[in-house]
Design a protein around this motif. Structure first.
Motif, PDB file in Angstrom:
ATOM      1  N   GLN A  88      -1.994  77.341  72.304  1.00 16.95           N
ATOM      2  CA  GLN A  88      -1.265  76.095  72.064  1.00 16.95           C
ATOM      3  C   GLN A  88      -1.349  75.654  70.606  1.00 16.95           C
ATOM      4  OE1 GLN A  88       0.350  73.503  74.501  1.00 16.95           O
ATOM      5  NE2 GLN A  88       0.851  75.624  75.011  1.00 16.95           N
ATOM      6  N   ILE A  89      -2.533  75.730  70.007  1.00 15.18           N
ATOM      7  CA  ILE A  89      -2.669  75.251  68.623  1.00 15.18           C
ATOM      8  C   ILE A  89      -2.084  76.240  67.618  1.00 15.18           C
ATOM      9  CG2 ILE A  89      -4.698  73.892  69.202  1.00 15.18           C
ATOM     10  CD1 ILE A  89      -6.420  76.007  67.831  1.00 15.18           C
ATOM     11  N   VAL A  90      -1.756  77.449  68.060  1.00 11.64           N
ATOM     12  CA  VAL A  90      -1.096  78.416  67.182  1.00 11.64           C
ATOM     13  C   VAL A  90       0.418  78.263  67.244  1.00 11.64           C
ATOM     14  CG1 VAL A  90      -0.628  80.868  66.810  1.00 11.64           C
ATOM     15  CG2 VAL A  90      -2.969  80.099  67.184  1.00 11.64           C
ATOM     16  N   VAL A  91       0.953  78.154  68.457  1.00 15.21           N
ATOM     17  CA  VAL A  91       2.409  78.204  68.645  1.00 15.21           C
ATOM     18  C   VAL A  91       3.073  76.837  68.485  1.00 15.21           C
ATOM     19  CG1 VAL A  91       4.255  78.797  70.271  1.00 15.21           C
ATOM     20  CG2 VAL A  91       2.208  80.225  70.132  1.00 15.21           C
ATOM     21  N   CYS A  92       2.480  75.791  69.051  1.00  9.15           N
ATOM     22  CA  CYS A  92       3.124  74.469  69.028  1.00  9.15           C
ATOM     23  C   CYS A  92       3.364  73.946  67.608  1.00  9.15           C
ATOM     24  CB  CYS A  92       2.298  73.469  69.835  1.00  9.15           C
ATOM     25  SG  CYS A  92       2.372  73.741  71.613  1.00  9.15           S
ATOM     26  N   PRO A  93       2.400  74.044  66.678  1.00  9.51           N
ATOM     27  CA  PRO A  93       2.691  73.589  65.308  1.00  9.51           C
ATOM     28  C   PRO A  93       3.806  74.392  64.648  1.00  9.51           C
ATOM     29  CG  PRO A  93       0.329  73.777  65.653  1.00  9.51           C
ATOM     30  CD  PRO A  93       0.976  74.396  66.846  1.00  9.51           C
ATOM     31  N   GLY A 156       2.777  69.453  72.987  1.00 11.72           N
ATOM     32  CA  GLY A 156       2.206  69.791  71.695  1.00 11.72           C
ATOM     33  C   GLY A 156       3.244  69.828  70.585  1.00 11.72           C
ATOM     34  N   THR A 157       4.421  70.364  70.894  1.00  9.38           N
ATOM     35  CA  THR A 157       5.489  70.419  69.894  1.00  9.38           C
ATOM     36  C   THR A 157       5.936  69.020  69.499  1.00  9.38           C
ATOM     37  OG1 THR A 157       6.234  72.522  70.828  1.00  9.38           O
ATOM     38  CG2 THR A 157       7.774  71.348  69.391  1.00  9.38           C
ATOM     39  N   PHE A 158       6.124  68.156  70.479  1.00  6.45           N
ATOM     40  CA  PHE A 158       6.550  66.787  70.202  1.00  6.45           C
ATOM     41  C   PHE A 158       5.503  66.054  69.365  1.00  6.45           C
ATOM     42  CE2 PHE A 158       6.719  62.259  71.406  1.00  6.45           C
ATOM     43  CZ  PHE A 158       8.010  61.965  71.009  1.00  6.45           C
ATOM     44  N   MET A 159       4.224  66.260  69.668  1.00  3.58           N
ATOM     45  CA  MET A 159       3.164  65.593  68.915  1.00  3.58           C
ATOM     46  C   MET A 159       3.151  66.050  67.459  1.00  3.58           C
ATOM     47  SD  MET A 159      -0.943  65.426  69.697  1.00  3.58           S
ATOM     48  CE  MET A 159      -1.253  67.134  69.237  1.00  3.58           C
ATOM     49  N   PHE A 202      -6.176  70.862  71.048  1.00  2.00           N
ATOM     50  CA  PHE A 202      -7.083  71.874  71.602  1.00  2.00           C
ATOM     51  C   PHE A 202      -7.836  71.312  72.804  1.00  2.00           C
ATOM     52  CE2 PHE A 202     -11.171  73.987  71.976  1.00  2.00           C
ATOM     53  CZ  PHE A 202     -10.815  75.327  71.942  1.00  2.00           C
ATOM     54  N   ILE A 203      -8.346  70.082  72.670  1.00  2.00           N
ATOM     55  CA  ILE A 203      -9.101  69.483  73.772  1.00  2.00           C
ATOM     56  C   ILE A 203      -8.203  69.244  74.983  1.00  2.00           C
ATOM     57  CG2 ILE A 203     -10.283  67.374  74.495  1.00  2.00           C
ATOM     58  CD1 ILE A 203     -11.618  67.248  71.855  1.00  2.00           C
ATOM     59  N   ILE A 204      -6.997  68.726  74.745  1.00  2.00           N
ATOM     60  CA  ILE A 204      -6.077  68.456  75.854  1.00  2.00           C
ATOM     61  C   ILE A 204      -5.716  69.752  76.571  1.00  2.00           C
ATOM     62  CG2 ILE A 204      -3.762  67.653  76.432  1.00  2.00           C
ATOM     63  CD1 ILE A 204      -4.014  65.639  74.147  1.00  2.00           C
ATOM     64  N   ALA A 205      -5.372  70.794  75.805  1.00  2.00           N
ATOM     65  CA  ALA A 205      -5.014  72.076  76.411  1.00  2.00           C
ATOM     66  C   ALA A 205      -6.212  72.707  77.112  1.00  2.00           C
ATOM     67  CB  ALA A 205      -4.466  73.018  75.341  1.00  2.00           C
ATOM     68  N   PHE A 206      -7.388  72.601  76.502  1.00  2.00           N
ATOM     69  CA  PHE A 206      -8.597  73.167  77.111  1.00  2.00           C
ATOM     70  C   PHE A 206      -8.893  72.483  78.444  1.00  2.00           C
ATOM     71  CE2 PHE A 206     -13.108  73.674  77.814  1.00  2.00           C
ATOM     72  CZ  PHE A 206     -13.353  74.985  77.445  1.00  2.00           C
ATOM     73  N   MET A 207      -8.818  71.158  78.470  1.00  2.00           N
ATOM     74  CA  MET A 207      -9.094  70.421  79.705  1.00  2.00           C
ATOM     75  C   MET A 207      -8.068  70.733  80.785  1.00  2.00           C
ATOM     76  SD  MET A 207     -10.317  66.682  78.298  1.00  2.00           S
ATOM     77  CE  MET A 207     -10.389  66.057  79.970  1.00  2.00           C
ATOM     78  N   ASN A 208      -6.796  70.795  80.413  1.00  2.00           N
ATOM     79  CA  ASN A 208      -5.754  71.079  81.405  1.00  2.00           C
ATOM     80  C   ASN A 208      -5.950  72.446  82.037  1.00  2.00           C
ATOM     81  OD1 ASN A 208      -4.523  68.611  80.976  1.00  2.00           O
ATOM     82  ND2 ASN A 208      -3.049  69.406  79.493  1.00  2.00           N
ATOM     83  N   ASN A 209      -6.268  73.441  81.225  1.00  2.00           N
ATOM     84  CA  ASN A 209      -6.455  74.789  81.759  1.00  2.00           C
ATOM     85  C   ASN A 209      -7.796  74.928  82.481  1.00  2.00           C
ATOM     86  OD1 ASN A 209      -4.177  76.783  80.722  1.00  2.00           O
ATOM     87  ND2 ASN A 209      -4.563  75.322  79.073  1.00  2.00           N
TER      88      ASN A 209
END
Length: 279
Positions: A88-93, A156-159, A202-209
């Protein structure tokens, strides 16, 4: 002054009450994880574990880790949640930079379609997703849990679009004048400025997964590949009466989330303080 002090006292009492209500379930879970089943079911209820600071205090945790292979479940979840969050932190930005700074035909339509996916429940798409993963041959592997996170996520993209739009346009123009390519502008100007949002995502994606149960339940059937959520589900269904062991496993499943949050807390606070500040 009296009215002002009274209002402050009322607000303080409300905050204490809300805080107590919020942390009570976690405190109750931790306390009961040190109890035996007999003490948990005792009436009247007991609020102090009989084994606390005594011999055998960690018996429940030792049983969960050794007899039920829970450490393996934690490692599996760390692999899945960590890899998915990194994706997520690689692709979304990258996607956000394209939408925010690179004008191309159909960008608004594509971005609108991406935002529409936020309104589609995950349960609606899980059946065709499962059929696709089955045809590819990815069942009983971590690929269905990790690879989708390497696609541009709408949240992530919107943020990151908001983050990149808050960076002064003069930096972008200066880089263009210096002859920098789009990739160099992204990697040397915009991405380094997004440290705090990166930690937040990263934290949001980590928690969701980490907390995901539906996908592991569908895609994983081998016990060696079980994640924490699957391990807890199987443990509860097989040993539903042994609440002391179940609560000990629940405490262990929460600890990695707390550690990740503490590690990234500085960046989250920085992101909160800079929210709404532009330029």
């Amino acid at each position: 002054m009296v009215k002002k002090k009274s209002s402050h006292i009322i607000v303080l009492i409300l905050l204490i009450l809300v805080t107590f209500i919020s942390i009570f379930p976690f405190v109750w879970m931790v306390v009961n994880s040190f109890m035996s089943d007999d003490q948990i079911y005792a009436f009247p209820p007991r609020f102090w574990p009989e084994k606390l600071f005594k011999k055998g205090m960690w018996d429940n945790y030792a049983t969960v880790l050794n007899a039920y292979n829970f450490l393996k479940y934690i490692i599996n979840s760390l692999i899945v949640a960590g890899a998915a969050a990194i994706g997520q932190i690689v692709v979304c930005p990258m996607a956000a930079f394209a939408f925010a700074k690179m004008k191309f035909r159909g960008s608004k339509l594509i971005f609108t379609l991406l935002l529409v996916t936020l309104m589609i429940p995950h349960q609606v798409t899980i059946i065709p997703e499962y059929y696709l993963m089955m045809k590819i041959g990815w069942l009983d592997s971590y690929l269905p849990l990790i690879i989708p996170s390497f696609l541009a996520g709408a949240f992530g993209t919107f943020m990151f679009i908001s983050v990149f739009e808050s960076i002064p346009e003069a930096l972008f123009d200066a880089a263009i004048i210096d002859g920098a390519s789009a990739w160099k502008i992204y990697t040397h100007v915009y991405y380094p400025e997004a440290t705090a949002p990166l930690a937040t995502l990263f934290i949001i994606a980590f928690m969701n997964n980490w907390n995901d149960l539906l996908r592991p339940m569908l895609y994983i059937s081998k016990p060696d590949l079980y994640t924490v959520t699957l391990g807890l589900t199987q443990f509860q269904s097989a040993y539903s009466s042994q609440w002391s062991l179940l609560l000990a496993g629940s405490v262990l499943s929460v600890l990695p989330l707390i550690i990740v949050y503490l590690f990234c807390q500085k960046y989250i606070i920085e992101n909160s303080l800079s929210a709404g500040v532009k330029g």
